[in-house]
Enzyme design. Structure first.
Site, PDB file in Angstrom:
ATOM      1  N   LYS A  26       0.390   3.901  -0.579  1.00 40.31           N
ATOM      2  CA  LYS A  26      -1.093   5.688   0.452  1.00 40.31           C
ATOM      3  C   LYS A  26       0.280   6.636  -0.237  1.00 40.31           C
ATOM      4  CE  LYS A  26       0.306   3.076   4.509  1.00 40.31           C
ATOM      5  NZ  LYS A  26      -0.201   3.020   6.265  1.00 40.31           N
ATOM      6  N   GLU A  38      -5.201  -4.961  10.447  1.00 38.04           N
ATOM      7  CA  GLU A  38      -4.473  -3.635  10.773  1.00 38.04           C
ATOM      8  C   GLU A  38      -5.009  -3.366  12.095  1.00 38.04           C
ATOM      9  OE1 GLU A  38      -2.285  -2.326   6.871  1.00 38.04           O
ATOM     10  OE2 GLU A  38      -4.155  -1.359   7.838  1.00 38.04           O
ATOM     11  N   ASN A  57       1.164  -0.994   0.211  1.00 38.76           N
ATOM     12  CA  ASN A  57       0.391   0.333  -0.074  1.00 38.76           C
ATOM     13  C   ASN A  57       0.603   1.017   0.250  1.00 38.76           C
ATOM     14  OD1 ASN A  57      -1.697   2.152   0.680  1.00 38.76           O
ATOM     15  ND2 ASN A  57      -2.723   0.892   2.549  1.00 38.76           N
ATOM     16  N   HIS A  59      -9.270   1.269   5.184  1.00 38.45           N
ATOM     17  CA  HIS A  59      -8.077   1.135   5.775  1.00 38.45           C
ATOM     18  C   HIS A  59      -8.526   2.478   6.532  1.00 38.45           C
ATOM     19  CE1 HIS A  59      -3.861   2.298   6.752  1.00 38.45           C
ATOM     20  NE2 HIS A  59      -3.783   1.119   5.961  1.00 38.45           N
ATOM     21  N   GLY A  63       2.450  -1.062   4.767  1.00 33.92           N
ATOM     22  CA  GLY A  63       2.971   0.259   4.158  1.00 33.92           C
ATOM     23  C   GLY A  63       4.317   0.967   3.879  1.00 33.92           C
TER      24      GLY A  63
HETATM   25  P1  13P Z   1       3.011   0.734   7.864  1.00 33.48           P
HETATM   26  O1  13P Z   1       3.585  -1.103   6.671  1.00 33.48           O
HETATM   27  O2  13P Z   1       3.572   1.505   6.929  1.00 33.48           O
HETATM   28  O3  13P Z   1       2.590   0.690   8.762  1.00 33.48           O
HETATM   29  O4  13P Z   1       0.999   0.857   7.457  1.00 33.48           O
HETATM   30  C1  13P Z   1       0.612  -0.119   7.608  1.00 33.48           C
HETATM   31  C2  13P Z   1      -0.908  -0.215   6.306  1.00 33.48           C
HETATM   32  O5  13P Z   1      -1.075   0.684   6.929  1.00 33.48           O
HETATM   33  C3  13P Z   1      -0.684  -0.926   4.976  1.00 33.48           C
HETATM   34  O6  13P Z   1      -2.388  -0.447   4.860  1.00 33.48           O
END
Ligand code: 13P
Length: 248
Positions: free
Chosen positions: A13, A169, A11, A99, A231
């Site tokens: 983001k 998550e 992801n 999410h 992430g």
């Molecule tokens: P991180 O791996 O940066 O903690 O993020 C996890 C996440 O939100 C994946 O969708």
């Protein structure tokens, strides 16, 4: 090791500009191509601005494409929104929904997430539905109860279970460097599986929250854990690939 196929999802983001995003996508496509046939699924979910360019870049490689969100409608007067059908047009096969960053920053409710899941599945996409408890809920000992409630409410009545992936998550583990123990993750995954009934046996349930190449091994070693939703560690091709290799 689980009999279900492993799944590793990146992801991105709101990271990645045109050049850096395409370099990352190309690196992963090359690694995946060189390791064909892959014994796990790899999906990358770039920001929507890069979907088409990434789609072209990874075309023909085993890497699959996903979106980070979609609207509930197929089309309409929704300025700034994008539909599941539009993402499907660009080669997406997956979409992340519910999410916690969208639940928190955009006020998305379980009910809205369920409608998005329905829209995504109607467009032929597999929905990766995220659920997880907050730090307060963890401290109150209500994780199992929250997970069960959130999961039931985030799925539509006519959910196509074959087009669903559940991502556990914990909100407190995202971007924090903190994580539940692998055993605690497995316990929550069992709650998810039980909540899903018969479909739970074959469902891919993945873990997300501060997954790195260093800590991924023991998490992915758990029978209950079918993969990871990554992430920040997914925007480095070597690091992301190193996590994926722990699926083997
Ligand atoms: P991180 O791996 O940066 O903690 O993020 C996890 C996440 O939100 C994946 O969708």
């Amino acid at each position: 090791m689980s009999k279900r196929r492993r799944l590793i999802v990146g992801n991105w983001k709101m990271y990645g500009r045109l050049t850096s995003g395409l370099v990352l996508a190309r690196d992963l496509a090359e690694k995946a191509q060189a390791n064909k046939p892959l014994d796990f699924d790899m999906i990358i979910c770039p920001p929507a601005t890069l979907t088409w360019a990434v789609s072209e870049t990874i075309m023909g490689s085993p890497v699959m494409l996903g979106a980070q969100d979609c609207h509930t409608a197929t089309h309409g007067a929704y300025t700034g929104d994008l539909s599941a059908a539009q993402f499907a047009d660009l080669g997406c096969r997956y979409v992340i929904l519910g999410h916690s960053e969208r639940r928190i920053a955009h006020g998305e409710t379980d009910e809205l997430v369920a409608r998005k899941v329905e829209a995504a599945q109607l467009a032929g996409l597999t929905a990766i539905v995220c659920i997880g408890e907050t730090a307060e809920q963890l401290a109150a000992g209500s994780t199992a109860e929250i997970i069960e409630k959130q999961l039931r409410a985030s799925l539509p009545d006519k959910c196509r279970m074959a087009h669903l992936v559940v991502a556990y998550e914990p909100v407190w583990a995202i971007g924090s460097g903190q994580q539940p123990s692998p055993a605690d993750i497995a316990t929550v995954h069992k709650v998810i599986r039980k909540t899903l009934g018969e479909a739970g046996e074959t469902m891919q349930i993945i873990y997300g929250g501060s997954v790195t190449p260093v800590n991924a091994g023991p998490i992915l070693y758990e029978m209950e854990v079918d993969g990871a939703l990554v992430g920040s560690a997914s925007i480095n091709s070597d690091g992301f690939w190193a996590i994926a290799e722990k699926c083997r």
